[in-house]
Scaffold this motif. Structure first.
Motif, short mmCIF file in Angstrom:
data_model
loop_
_atom_site.label_atom_id
_atom_site.label_comp_id
_atom_site.label_asym_id
_atom_site.label_seq_id
_atom_site.Cartn_x
_atom_site.Cartn_y
_atom_site.Cartn_z
N PHE A 95 1.10 -1.28 -0.57
CA PHE A 95 0.25 0.12 0.14
C PHE A 95 0.83 0.97 -0.21
O PHE A 95 0.55 2.29 -1.29
N TYR A 96 2.23 1.54 0.51
CA TYR A 96 3.08 2.24 1.03
C TYR A 96 3.40 3.27 -0.30
O TYR A 96 3.71 3.76 -0.72
N GLN A 97 3.82 1.40 -1.38
CA GLN A 97 4.64 2.06 -2.01
C GLN A 97 3.69 2.02 -3.15
O GLN A 97 4.03 2.44 -4.64
N GLU A 98 2.31 1.34 -3.58
CA GLU A 98 1.70 2.26 -4.35
C GLU A 98 1.58 3.63 -3.83
O GLU A 98 1.02 4.25 -5.11
N LYS A 99 0.88 3.92 -3.09
CA LYS A 99 1.08 5.66 -2.27
C LYS A 99 2.17 6.14 -2.81
O LYS A 99 2.56 7.46 -3.36
N LEU A 100 3.49 5.28 -2.85
CA LEU A 100 4.77 6.58 -3.47
C LEU A 100 4.45 6.84 -4.54
O LEU A 100 5.18 7.40 -5.06
N GLN A 101 4.16 5.55 -5.71
CA GLN A 101 4.02 5.37 -6.66
C GLN A 101 3.26 6.83 -7.14
O GLN A 101 3.32 7.54 -7.96
N LEU A 102 1.91 7.27 -6.43
CA LEU A 102 0.96 8.26 -6.55
C LEU A 102 1.53 9.18 -6.71
O LEU A 102 0.81 10.05 -7.16
N GLU A 103 2.22 9.66 -5.73
CA GLU A 103 2.96 10.24 -5.58
C GLU A 103 3.82 10.63 -6.10
O GLU A 103 3.85 12.42 -6.86
N ARG A 104 4.46 9.96 -6.58
CA ARG A 104 6.14 10.46 -7.48
C ARG A 104 4.53 10.90 -8.89
O ARG A 104 5.23 11.90 -9.43
N GLY A 105 3.75 10.53 -9.16
CA GLY A 105 2.84 10.65 -10.35
C GLY A 105 2.42 12.12 -10.08
O GLY A 105 2.65 12.43 -11.39
N LEU A 106 1.99 12.13 -8.81
CA LEU A 106 1.27 13.75 -8.92
C LEU A 106 2.82 14.50 -9.44
O LEU A 106 1.81 15.72 -9.15
N ARG A 107 4.16 14.46 -8.64
CA ARG A 107 4.65 15.24 -8.78
C ARG A 107 5.22 15.41 -9.94
O ARG A 107 5.64 16.22 -10.60
N HIS A 108 5.48 14.02 -10.82
CA HIS A 108 5.45 14.53 -12.67
C HIS A 108 4.25 15.04 -12.99
O HIS A 108 4.92 16.00 -14.08
#
Length: 443
Positions: free
Chosen positions: A203-216
């Motif tokens: 879940f945290y990895q998915e959340k981290l990927q989402l956060e990275r996607g938002l930053r991108h």
């Protein structure tokens, strides 16, 4: 002793000179008894005949007669005293071969010796009991330690590991039913915690990927805003340059040597305008302008556009073409930008010196175009990252990290894919696969 002697003496007469009763008593009496036992013999009338003693002088015993007929086969026990010393005696009958009484035998032992023997036996029994208790206690302690203490200690250690976050810890069963049930429950709890921890990490990895996607996404939004401003600022002077060049070109004759320069200015202006438009809309998946593209001409134009990025000290980049398929249906401006981005990436990696090879072949139901260079290549750990936006391994100011990302979008706009392969001999190798459109397969 009395019965054994009675069995022996049934074959002998006490008055027989060949029978040494003292020697016989010495042989059967315990050596540790002091004083040793004494023997007294009775005739068939019950009168005493004499006394025998091993290694001692017989004590004066009271003269008495016994009734052999009243004497049982098992004998008779008596206590008596001679002076101040108490004695214990055992009287047994001595029978002949015909079974009739021939006399009697009395074994006399001082009661002091009996008490001493009993005391020694008691001491030995107590010592044996103490040793047995110590041994059993030690054995019980070892059994308890092996079957209870150590399993409980392992359970405690496992609980500590679980408390510290090590959910992979497991406890082996000990063979004790109650402890094994507790062990099974602890292992089941550890497995559940490990599963929950894995889900939490996912879940945290998915959340981290989402956060990275938002930053991108935020970066891309910033690029869009910047591109809009650049398009507005560059568009006006670019239109002036293009308009003046077209005006001058219209005044020149067909044979005027200056026409080529003006045509180059107009063409490059259109190229810049196309690049700006592409930057503004690089996230769109539709390609509007489809036409037949000559890959050989496109590769040479891309190399000419990249010459301005050669090092100041000069550089030499040789273009090698191995085009089994020369034409394809695509967006010319987008493919030009794709070739420029890949060549710029190769030129910067080679520091402006080396060669770039463009290869096109038919691959199954698609067209495959490969870019190879003589540079150092791309490390394996970076190959999945180079296509991400804003990722660059160059020094600050030498790259934006958008070149290969835009190239990926162009390839995907054409319905293809791009990947990096190992090249024998070193260097980078970008392989793009496009679906066939039109009649390029036969060209």
């Amino acid at each position: 002793m009395a019965r054994s002697l009675a069995s022996v003496l049934r074959f002998y007469h006490p008055g027989d000179p060949g029978v040494d009763l003292n020697k016989l008593l010495e042989d059967i009496a315990p050596q540790s008894w002091s004083p040793p036992p004494m023997l007294r013999f009775y005739d068939r009338d019950g009168a005493p005949l004499g006394v025998a003693c091993a290694h001692c002088n017989p004590l004066p015993l009271a003269q008495k007669r016994i009734d052999l007929h009243a004497l049982a086969d098992t004998g008779r026990e008596e206590f008596f005293e001679t002076g101040v010393e108490p004695y214990f005696s055992m009287i047994v009958p001595v029978k002949g071969l015909n079974g009739f009484p021939q006399g009697a035998l009395e074994v006399v032992l001082p009661l002091k010796q009996v008490n001493q023997t009993l005391a020694g036996t008691t001491r030995r029994f107590l010592l044996f009991t103490i040793v047995l208790a110590i041994g059993l206690g030690t054995l019980i302690i070892l059994i308890v330690r092996w079957n209870i203490t150590q399993p409980i200690q392992r359970l405690i250690e496992a609980a500590r590991h679980l408390g510290a976050g090590d959910f992979r810890s497991r406890v082996k069963t000990s063979g004790v039913a109650d402890l094994d049930r507790l062990t099974d429950e602890l292992n089941r709890m550890a497995a559940q915690l490990e599963e929950l921890d894995s889900k939490r990490d996912a879940f945290y990895q998915e959340k981290l990927q989402l956060e990275r996607g938002l930053r991108h996404a935020e970066k891309l939004a910033s690029v869009g805003q910047l591109s809009s401003g650049l398009a507005h600022e560059i568009g006006t002077p670019l239109n002036v340059i293009s308009g003046r060049a077209e005006q001058l070109l219209s005044r020149m004759g067909q044979g005027d040597p200056g026409r080529k320069a003006l045509e180059s200015i107009i063409r490059q202006s259109e190229q810049i305008a196309g690049l700006i438009e592409r930057l503004l809309a690089f996230s769109r998946k539709d390609v509007k302008c489809w036409e037949e593209v000559d890959l050989k001409t496109l590769a040479r134009e891309a190399l000419n556009l990249c010459r301005m990025r050669f090092p100041k000290g000069g550089g030499t980049v040789n273009l090698e073409l191995d085009l089994a398929v020369r034409h394809m249906t695509a967006d010319r401006n987008a493919m030009r930008q794709l070739f420029v981005n890949l060549m710029l990436n190769a030129i910067q990696a080679m520091d402006g010196r080396g060669w770039v090879r463009v290869i096109s072949v038919m691959a199954g139901e698609g067209l495959q175009i490969a870019f190879e260079d003589s540079g150092p290549g791309i490390p394996a750990e970076l190959r999945e990252k180079v296509f991400e936006p804003f990722f660059t391994s160059k020094d600050v100011g030498e790259g934006t990290g958008l070149g290969l990302y835009i190239a990926t979008n162009i390839v995907e706009d054409h319905g293809g894919n791009i990947l990096i392969e190992d090249r024998s001999g070193g260097g980078a190798r970008f392989v793009m696969t496009f679906p066939f459109r039109g009649k390029e397969a036969g060209r």
